[in-house]
Design an enzyme around this catalytic site. Structure first.
Site, PDB file in Angstrom:
ATOM      1  N   LYS A  73     -18.074 -19.205 -81.652  1.00 26.12           N
ATOM      2  CA  LYS A  73     -17.893 -20.130 -80.950  1.00 26.12           C
ATOM      3  C   LYS A  73     -17.964 -20.465 -79.512  1.00 26.12           C
ATOM      4  O   LYS A  73     -18.538 -21.818 -79.426  1.00 26.12           O
ATOM      5  CB  LYS A  73     -15.896 -19.454 -80.209  1.00 26.12           C
ATOM      6  CG  LYS A  73     -15.038 -19.811 -81.454  1.00 26.12           C
ATOM      7  CD  LYS A  73     -13.676 -19.422 -80.685  1.00 26.12           C
ATOM      8  CE  LYS A  73     -12.846 -19.095 -81.800  1.00 26.12           C
ATOM      9  NZ  LYS A  73     -11.797 -18.801 -80.914  1.00 26.12           N
ATOM     10  N   GLY A 133      -6.573  -9.936 -71.227  1.00 18.22           N
ATOM     11  CA  GLY A 133      -7.781 -10.475 -71.782  1.00 18.22           C
ATOM     12  C   GLY A 133      -8.483 -11.989 -71.562  1.00 18.22           C
ATOM     13  O   GLY A 133      -8.123 -12.166 -70.253  1.00 18.22           O
TER      14      GLY A 133
END
Length: 290
Positions: A73, A133
């Protein structure tokens, strides 16, 4: 074969490693079939080493584009020609679109998250979010939510390899959006509980709750949750995560897994490639049984 492939079939890929477990080929190919579109979506096991050649192949083979997943990514960005503005902020790509040899990178994970709430009548704009996160999905959610109008965001992360990413997310949100973001250490449980107590939505965008951590959750005490809190776990396998069980025990009215996010991020990519709306109700029923 869902579609009759011929000399005019347009190819779309999925490049990641490992990737054979992905539901994306099934989802997209069923959607192409439903709408009568002459496209085919295939998964390719591509790691960082093979990535440069794979991206060249998008141009060489005149593919319409590709989804990109881990571990590519971030690594894919130098091989692209353009990034959309949100993706520049996020620093990660999950969708590539090929327009006559010009490759543009997009990130649809955050779009999928927001859309999955919108379709259920949950509007988090102007509200406070607590987000756990700082990985790829968490970053996309944080940036997209801030761009879409979330007023305040408390980001929690452990002091681990993602801490610097969490710091960067807070800095760029405060610099580029009207959202006020703060960074907190997940180890400080008293602070974690206090921030959740004042939030409209709590979202866990970590891998906790997913195999092999399916029996774990960052919040174990149901008393941390109010009934009117929105609780969202980005994990969709298992369908009911440990976090969701804790929230349901607390009587939380709006509890979500990541299935909606997964479908709507795919729908956003589908729209970028084809210009058509994915038949999400059909996909939800036929592929996922919901």
């Amino acid at each position: 074969m869902l579609n009759e492939l011929d000399g005019h079939t347009i190819l779309i890929g999925l490049m990641a490693y490992p990737i054979r477990h992905s539901m994306s080929p099934t989802m997209h190919n069923h959607a192409f079939h439903k709408l009568g579109l002459n496209y085919a979506y295939l998964a390719f096991e591509i790691d960082n080493e093979k990535l440069p050649g794979a991206i060249d192949a998008i141009r060489t083979l005149d593919m319409r584009g590709s989804n990109i997943s881990m571990p590519n990514k971030q690594k894919v960005i130098p091989y692209l020609d353009k990034l959309d503005p949100a993706t520049e902020m996020i620093g990660a790509v999950n969708t590539v679109v090929n327009d006559n040899g010009v490759l543009t990178g997009y990130t649809t994970d955050g779009i999928g998250f927001m859309k999955s709430l919108d379709v259920d009548g949950i509007n988090i704009r102007g509200q406070k979010m607590v987000l756990a996160g700082a990985g790829g999905a968490a970053t996309a959610i944080a940036v997209q939510a801030a761009l879409d109008g979330v007023k305040e965001m408390s980001i929690f992360n452990r002091d681990d390899e993602f801490w610097e990413s969490a710091k960067h997310n807070v800095e760029i949100i405060n610099e580029k959006t009207d959202c006020h973001a703060t960074l907190h250490r997940l180890e400080d449980q008293e602070d974690f509980k206090s921030e959740i107590d004042s939030a409209f939505i709590y979202c866990d965008a970590t891998s906790v709750g997913m195999n092999p951590l399916q029996d774990q959750t960052l919040v174990t005490d149901p008393s941390w949750f109010r009934k009117d809190l929105v609780v969202y776990d980005t994990v969709y396998a298992p369908r009911t995560t440990k976090l969701m069980e804790v929230a349901e025990e607390a009587g939380v009215e709006h509890v979500y897994n990541g299935l909606g996010m997964m479908i709507y991020q795919g729908a956003a990519a589908f729209k970028l490639w084809t210009g058509e709306d994915m038949p999400v109700d059909y996909i939800s029923e036929v592929i996922f049984g919901e």
